[in-house]
Motif scaffolding. Structure first.
Motif, PDB file in Angstrom:
ATOM      1  N   ASP A 402      10.295 -89.361 111.906  1.00  0.00           N
ATOM      2  CA  ASP A 402       9.503 -89.457 112.975  1.00  0.00           C
ATOM      3  C   ASP A 402       7.935 -89.531 113.055  1.00  0.00           C
ATOM      4  N   ILE A 403       8.199 -90.743 113.906  1.00  0.00           N
ATOM      5  CA  ILE A 403       6.281 -91.871 113.647  1.00  0.00           C
ATOM      6  C   ILE A 403       4.986 -90.190 114.299  1.00  0.00           C
ATOM      7  N   LYS A 404       5.741 -89.257 114.403  1.00  0.00           N
ATOM      8  CA  LYS A 404       4.094 -88.144 114.856  1.00  0.00           C
ATOM      9  C   LYS A 404       4.373 -87.241 113.586  1.00  0.00           C
ATOM     10  N   SER A 405       5.880 -87.485 112.763  1.00  0.00           N
ATOM     11  CA  SER A 405       5.246 -86.503 111.481  1.00  0.00           C
ATOM     12  C   SER A 405       4.817 -87.044 110.681  1.00  0.00           C
ATOM     13  N   LEU A 406       4.454 -88.607 110.291  1.00  0.00           N
ATOM     14  CA  LEU A 406       4.158 -89.263 109.363  1.00  0.00           C
ATOM     15  C   LEU A 406       2.849 -90.069 108.919  1.00  0.00           C
ATOM     16  N   MET A 407       2.475 -89.757 111.184  1.00  0.00           N
ATOM     17  CA  MET A 407       1.210 -89.576 111.654  1.00  0.00           C
ATOM     18  C   MET A 407       0.473 -88.821 111.676  1.00  0.00           C
ATOM     19  N   ARG A 408       0.814 -87.802 110.912  1.00  0.00           N
ATOM     20  CA  ARG A 408       0.216 -85.944 111.588  1.00  0.00           C
ATOM     21  C   ARG A 408       0.343 -86.285 109.465  1.00  0.00           C
ATOM     22  N   ALA A 409       0.445 -86.540 108.961  1.00  0.00           N
ATOM     23  CA  ALA A 409       0.512 -87.041 107.223  1.00  0.00           C
ATOM     24  C   ALA A 409       0.174 -87.359 106.871  1.00  0.00           C
ATOM     25  N   GLY A 410      -0.672 -88.813 107.432  1.00  0.00           N
ATOM     26  CA  GLY A 410      -1.410 -89.749 107.139  1.00  0.00           C
ATOM     27  C   GLY A 410      -1.128 -90.398 106.968  1.00  0.00           C
ATOM     28  N   ILE A 411      -0.223 -91.690 107.086  1.00  0.00           N
ATOM     29  CA  ILE A 411       0.754 -93.029 106.957  1.00  0.00           C
ATOM     30  C   ILE A 411       0.044 -94.127 106.696  1.00  0.00           C
ATOM     31  N   MET A 412      -1.085 -93.770 108.064  1.00  0.00           N
ATOM     32  CA  MET A 412      -1.517 -95.020 108.328  1.00  0.00           C
ATOM     33  C   MET A 412      -2.977 -95.252 106.855  1.00  0.00           C
ATOM     34  N   GLU A 413      -3.125 -94.182 106.688  1.00  0.00           N
ATOM     35  CA  GLU A 413      -4.114 -94.392 105.549  1.00  0.00           C
ATOM     36  C   GLU A 413      -3.932 -93.707 104.292  1.00  0.00           C
ATOM     37  N   ALA A 414      -2.908 -92.958 103.529  1.00  0.00           N
ATOM     38  CA  ALA A 414      -2.388 -93.479 102.780  1.00  0.00           C
ATOM     39  C   ALA A 414      -2.044 -94.921 101.563  1.00  0.00           C
ATOM     40  N   PRO A 415      -2.704 -93.993 100.262  1.00  0.00           N
ATOM     41  CA  PRO A 415      -2.450 -95.741  99.504  1.00  0.00           C
ATOM     42  C   PRO A 415      -0.562 -95.344  98.961  1.00  0.00           C
ATOM     43  N   SER A 416      -0.580 -94.585  98.448  1.00  0.00           N
ATOM     44  CA  SER A 416       1.633 -94.921  98.567  1.00  0.00           C
ATOM     45  C   SER A 416       1.509 -93.363  98.673  1.00  0.00           C
ATOM     46  N   VAL A 417       3.388 -93.723  99.630  1.00  0.00           N
ATOM     47  CA  VAL A 417       4.139 -93.663  99.518  1.00  0.00           C
ATOM     48  C   VAL A 417       5.686 -93.108  98.835  1.00  0.00           C
ATOM     49  N   PHE A 418       5.745 -91.956  98.618  1.00  0.00           N
ATOM     50  CA  PHE A 418       7.027 -90.841  97.463  1.00  0.00           C
ATOM     51  C   PHE A 418       8.894 -91.080  98.724  1.00  0.00           C
ATOM     52  N   ILE A 419       9.334 -91.552  98.259  1.00  0.00           N
ATOM     53  CA  ILE A 419       9.943 -91.089  98.851  1.00  0.00           C
ATOM     54  C   ILE A 419      11.870 -90.571  98.558  1.00  0.00           C
ATOM     55  N   THR A 420      11.527 -89.646  98.224  1.00  0.00           N
ATOM     56  CA  THR A 420      12.340 -88.652  97.451  1.00  0.00           C
ATOM     57  C   THR A 420      13.829 -87.856  97.965  1.00  0.00           C
ATOM     58  N   THR A 421      13.994 -88.039  99.238  1.00  0.00           N
ATOM     59  CA  THR A 421      15.138 -87.917  98.748  1.00  0.00           C
ATOM     60  C   THR A 421      16.912 -87.994  98.132  1.00  0.00           C
ATOM     61  N   HIS A 422      17.775 -86.930  97.963  1.00  0.00           N
ATOM     62  CA  HIS A 422      18.480 -87.112  97.121  1.00  0.00           C
ATOM     63  C   HIS A 422      19.972 -88.227  97.593  1.00  0.00           C
ATOM     64  N   ASP A 423      19.005 -88.441  99.090  1.00  0.00           N
ATOM     65  CA  ASP A 423      20.566 -89.222  99.989  1.00  0.00           C
ATOM     66  C   ASP A 423      20.277 -91.082 100.020  1.00  0.00           C
ATOM     67  N   ASP A 424      20.672 -91.596  99.042  1.00  0.00           N
ATOM     68  CA  ASP A 424      19.784 -93.570  99.409  1.00  0.00           C
ATOM     69  C   ASP A 424      20.649 -93.646 100.633  1.00  0.00           C
ATOM     70  N   ASP A 425      21.006 -93.409 101.302  1.00  0.00           N
ATOM     71  CA  ASP A 425      21.346 -94.143 102.962  1.00  0.00           C
ATOM     72  C   ASP A 425      19.697 -93.518 103.284  1.00  0.00           C
ATOM     73  N   VAL A 426      19.583 -92.049 103.135  1.00  0.00           N
ATOM     74  CA  VAL A 426      18.590 -92.158 104.474  1.00  0.00           C
ATOM     75  C   VAL A 426      17.195 -92.636 103.009  1.00  0.00           C
ATOM     76  N   ASN A 427      16.994 -92.557 102.061  1.00  0.00           N
ATOM     77  CA  ASN A 427      15.997 -93.572 101.454  1.00  0.00           C
ATOM     78  C   ASN A 427      15.520 -95.234 101.875  1.00  0.00           C
ATOM     79  N   ILE A 428      16.980 -95.743 101.804  1.00  0.00           N
ATOM     80  CA  ILE A 428      16.853 -96.612 101.961  1.00  0.00           C
ATOM     81  C   ILE A 428      15.817 -96.799 103.821  1.00  0.00           C
ATOM     82  N   TYR A 429      16.520 -96.293 104.507  1.00  0.00           N
ATOM     83  CA  TYR A 429      16.354 -96.131 106.040  1.00  0.00           C
ATOM     84  C   TYR A 429      14.574 -95.603 106.000  1.00  0.00           C
ATOM     85  N   LEU A 430      13.642 -94.707 104.871  1.00  0.00           N
ATOM     86  CA  LEU A 430      13.498 -94.380 105.034  1.00  0.00           C
ATOM     87  C   LEU A 430      11.619 -95.575 104.613  1.00  0.00           C
TER      88      LEU A 430
END
Length: 567
Positions: A402-430
């Motif tokens: 959800d773009i709103k959740s990512l914006m509240r978390a600071g996606i546009m300023e973050a230097p790095s993003v960790f994608i840590t779910t246990h589902d590879d399908d979700v990880n590829i999507y994200l």
């Protein structure tokens, strides 16, 4: 013929078979008595009608009527006889056409098929088996470990309690033994007393039961197990485990060490005697944008750049190799040399104040957050499970897609993003989604299965860490101490005696790197390890070479330099 005999012997010696045969015999006895009774009544009724038939004719009429063939060559004329014929016909339908087939299938045919399947699934290892590895799960980690063991010619066996699954793996050419996980007899058949290692990778409760069962039988075998819960670590150790690992936490720390940080660190990923192997991202350091020869790292620090990771590809560096923002250097050196490297590479490093974004608040995500906190880095965790989300400013409740959740978390300023779910399908999507939002953000993703590593890199990830590879490498390093050190995603350090063809030659003359892709990181001679050896000094007769390279490069070295020794 031999297979049929073995199936029959297994079938007849089974307690279930003996019980089933007894039940089938009772049914057949009732059926025989019923046919005999009907044959006798046939004679009495025929005498009542004034006709005479032989006993064979009576048996013949009974079977023809019960089986509903009804040839009509022998029939009753009286109402009593016809009523009797109806009774015989209906009982024949029930007993011969319904009960007999189902009884035969249930008590004989189905057990016979099961016996055939069980006799196909191995139930023990040969008497001479020794030095092997026993795996108690058929999950992706265990299968990856089995493949790696086969690659290095180690004997192994996968213990599977489900017959169907055991046969599937057997047909896939895995070495499988069918048996119960909590039965001492199973481990006797697995020759546990002569095994090199037992890898227990089930849930914490089952792991404890297996370890306790084995320890009652074998006190010496080394047992490696994985723990999901922090509280389970002590329990598993008390049960008798030799090594207990929490790979979710280890993976989280591995993800964190590759992130942009408040300081430059040479993150040690392996140790080979006095030789340390470390990784160091170079983004936003004075090394970025230079050729390797321009950094003069070896002259200034003594460390040797033995490899370069870039988006999942490992390369042996050359003097003219470019170092860019996506590069992670693989360094070899002593502790003092790595400290010097950190001082030089950290000069002019710019601190990034924006928090690192973590998508997924499970064990891996929380472990990564703890590692970032230890390094003095801020973070935000996006999680859509209310049971996991804590009442804390660092948790953002919502969907990572959800773009709103990512914006509240600071996606546009973050230097790095960790994608840590246990589902590879979700990880590829994200990964695709985050790369679309920010082309310049550092994306570090987790992969549950090795086959999805390349997909995640293609989707836009800068670094991918495999849960299965981490576990496999850890187990292999325990199995082969001081022989081979497996690092991340197929990168190995291994020790070999200097082959006769190299004795007296210099490393420059040997051309090991050019011919095989392996790089000599140290030479062990006269009890001294020479880290980053001088390529123009001759190789001594009793020297040992310590090399680094991928599995393919190691095989290439073996073919070119060790084949003559084997021959």
């Amino acid at each position: 013929m031999k297979a049929t005999i073995s199936h029959l012997l297994y079938f007849l010696t089974s307690k279930n078979t003996q019980r089933n045969v007894h039940m089938l015999s009772k049914f057949l006895l009732v059926l025989i008595l019923m046919i005999s009774l009907y044959s006798m009544l046939f004679h009495y009724i025929m005498e009542y009608e004034g006709r005479d038939f032989s006993w064979m004719s009576g048996l013949y009429w009974t079977l023809v009527t019960m089986s509903t063939l009804g040839f009509g060559d022998i029939t009753f004329q009286s109402d009593i006889g016809r009523a009797f014929s109806v009774i015989v016909l209906l009982s024949g339908v029930v007993f011969l056409l319904i009960m007999l087939p189902f009884t035969f299938i249930q008590f004989f045919y189905a057990p016979w098929l099961e016996a055939q399947a069980k006799s196909r699934a191995p139930r023990e290892l040969p008497d001479h088996t020794g030095g092997h590895v026993i795996l108690t799960s058929d999950d992706p980690i265990s299968l990856s470990l089995a493949d790696r063991l086969a690659q290095y010619n180690h004997q192994y066996a996968i213990l599977v309690a489900d017959l169907k699954r055991a046969l599937e793996l057997h047909d896939m050419n895995y070495k499988v033994v069918f048996g119960d996980l909590d039965d001492q007899a199973t481990y006797r058949r697995l020759r546990i007393d002569r095994a090199a290692l037992l890898v227990v990778n089930n849930n914490d409760m089952v792991n404890t039961n297996i370890i306790f069962t084995v320890r009652e039988f074998s006190k010496n075998v080394s047992i490696v197990t994985f723990a999901d819960s922090d509280d389970s670590v002590d329990i598993l150790e008390l049960a008798g485990a030799s090594h207990v690992f929490q790979f979710a936490k280890m993976l989280g720390k591995s993800l964190a060490r590759r992130s942009f940080g408040a300081c430059v660190r040479a993150n040690v990923i392996g140790r080979f005697d006095e030789l340390l192997i470390a990784e160091s991202p170079v983004v936003r350091t004075p090394l970025e944008g230079k050729k390797l020869k321009e950094t003069r790292l070896r002259e200034q620090t003594g460390v040797t750049v033995v490899g370069m990771w870039e988006r999942g590809k490992f390369e042996i560096p050359h003097a003219d190799s470019w170092i860019n923002s996506k590069t992670v250097l693989v360094l070899a050196g002593s502790e003092k040399q790595l400290i010097k490297y950190e001082a030089i590479a950290g000069g002019g490093f710019q601190i990034h104040d924006a928090p690192v974004l973590i998508l997924g608040g499970g064990r891996v995500g929380r472990s990564a957050a703890d590692a970032l906190k230890d390094r003095g880095l801020d973070y935000r965790i996006v999680e859509n499970n209310k049971q996991i989300v804590e009442e804390h400013e660092k948790y953002i409740y919502g969907s990572a897609a959800d773009i709103k959740s990512l914006m509240r978390a600071g996606i546009m300023e973050a230097p790095s993003v960790f994608i840590t779910t246990h589902d590879d399908d979700v990880n590829i999507y994200l990964t695709i989604y985050c790369r679309r939002l920010r082309h310049d953000i550092q994306i570090i993703s987790r992969a549950a299965l090795d086959r999805n590593i390349s997909k995640l890199y293609s989707a836009g990830a800068d670094f991918v860490m495999s849960y299965a590879s981490l576990a496999v490498n850890t187990v292999m390093n325990i199995l082969q101490p001081n022989e081979i050190l497996m690092l991340s995603e197929g990168l190995d350090i291994f020790r070999v005696a200097a082959p006769p063809s190299l004795v007296g030659k210099t490393l420059a003359q040997a051309g090991i790197r050019e011919k095989t892709g392996c790089s000599v990181v140290a030479v062990h001679a006269d009890g001294i390890i020479h880290i980053g050896p001088n390529p123009y000094l001759p190789v001594e007769k009793n020297a040992e070479l310590i090399l680094i390279g991928t599995a393919d490069a190691k095989n290439s070295y073996t073919r070119q330099f060790m084949a003559a020794i084997s021959g």
